[in-house]
Design a protein around this motif. Sequence first.
Motif, PDB file in Angstrom:
ATOM      1  N   LEU A 299      86.966  26.004  21.598  1.00  0.00           N
ATOM      2  CA  LEU A 299      85.912  24.989  21.801  1.00  0.00           C
ATOM      3  C   LEU A 299      84.700  25.359  20.961  1.00  0.00           C
ATOM      4  CD1 LEU A 299      87.444  25.050  24.802  1.00  0.00           C
ATOM      5  CD2 LEU A 299      85.603  23.469  25.292  1.00  0.00           C
TER       6      LEU A 299
ATOM      7  N   GLU B 179      74.825  18.490  25.995  1.00  0.00           N
ATOM      8  CA  GLU B 179      76.128  18.932  26.510  1.00  0.00           C
ATOM      9  C   GLU B 179      76.004  20.271  27.238  1.00  0.00           C
ATOM     10  OE1 GLU B 179      79.103  17.074  23.098  1.00  0.00           O
ATOM     11  OE2 GLU B 179      78.540  19.189  23.012  1.00  0.00           O
TER      12      GLU B 179
ATOM     13  N   ALA C 107      85.098  18.434  20.648  1.00  0.00           N
ATOM     14  CA  ALA C 107      84.814  19.765  21.206  1.00  0.00           C
ATOM     15  C   ALA C 107      85.958  20.735  20.956  1.00  0.00           C
ATOM     16  CB  ALA C 107      84.560  19.634  22.700  1.00  0.00           C
TER      17      ALA C 107
ATOM     18  N   ILE D  35      83.777  20.982  27.694  1.00  0.00           N
ATOM     19  CA  ILE D  35      82.421  20.548  27.376  1.00  0.00           C
ATOM     20  C   ILE D  35      82.210  19.186  28.007  1.00  0.00           C
ATOM     21  CG2 ILE D  35      80.986  19.671  25.491  1.00  0.00           C
ATOM     22  CD1 ILE D  35      81.646  22.135  23.937  1.00  0.00           C
TER      23      ILE D  35
END
Length: 365
Positions: free
Chosen positions: A23, A30, A122, A145
Amino acid sequence: MIDARAAVLFEAGADPALTDVVLRPPVGEEVLVRIDAVGICHTDISVAARWPARRLPMVFGHEGAGTVVATGPQAELRGGQPVVLTFASCGRCPYCVTGRPAYCESSTDHNMRGDGAGESSALRLDGHPIAGGFFGQSSLATYAIARQGNAVSIDDGLEPALAAPLGCSVQTGVGTVLNALAVRPEDTVVVFGAGAVGLSAVMGARIAGCRTIVAVDPVPQRRDLAIDLGATAAVDPSAGDVTAAVRELTGGGAHAAVDTTAVPEVLTTALTVLRPRGALALVGLGAPVAPLPVGLIMGRGLTVRGVVEGDSEPHTFIPRLVALAKAGELPLERLVTTFAFEDFDAAWSAAKTGRAIKPVLVNGS
Ligand code: NAD
């Protein structure tokens, strides 16, 4: 970059497979969440089954519960905060700004389409972006995320495995009864389908103090559980005339019905069990069209309405559900079967076959 394991769907019509992914760090508002537990909902399974090949590989999952571990520069949440991840919404449209984010004008884009595997995705697999962003989270993974808008802060003290399904199934079932149908103690309620959503509707009706709550399901164990959770009667639809049985149990017809089956014939039955001016909430996904018995609806002044995510405003409703669970009013442990995260295949299969009502993967790492 964060190393994670995720259940990745590679091939249309197949099952997702646990895979190493990476990720990127969170940006903007976020948050990066370590997923401590994640439920599998029937929406994951039905959407995965018809996911288009052009948008593969893809990660599903929309009942994540975990802990914030990193934040984008505009996020107000802080590291260490326990959160329940829920559906995403734009936060700006007329429905979002008036407290009805489940009907966000861009809900389909935010929840059902994924994020398109562009450079902003992500998730990376072997260095290439893959699609995620399912319900703004794709939480069938050890990390996800989300945006601040769909990461709901909760108090410590509720096990993640019990908190996870609050993000969708439980919020939907309880909210349909308490928020959308707004049942009163004198009302009689009938729930079609005693899965995680239907059983949550039963618990919601019990919390509302409804005097008669009927669950309809062909599976004996699910009917028994419905009784344990507050149904005053349970009907086997394969055993005879459901309409007659429910009318008798409700003294002439129910005030409110909830359909979680999405079976067209069940929808018709659900209308026939209502008393005049009764209301049917359509919650199940999967019957794109069904016959509309106009004479019945018009003649009895019935209401038929769709309900998304229990009509809830998750930042107020999920903390209320947490408080109800802590007070013993929502015995979530009766719905949940836990699996180690690495046993994803068994959990997915238990959800598909109905062996477990609410399989929840627990991340022990
Ligand atoms: P589930 O499959 O566990 O529950 C469905 C239940 O219906 C099962 O117990 C099954 O035995 C029962 N059933 C099957 N045929 C029946 C019949 N003829 N009469 C009565 N019952 C019958 O699924 P779930 O996780 O509880 O989810 C229910 C539905 O809600 C799914 O379609 C899911 O996608 C949808 N959903 C909608 C929302 C929303 O916001 N509207 C949110 C979450 C889930």
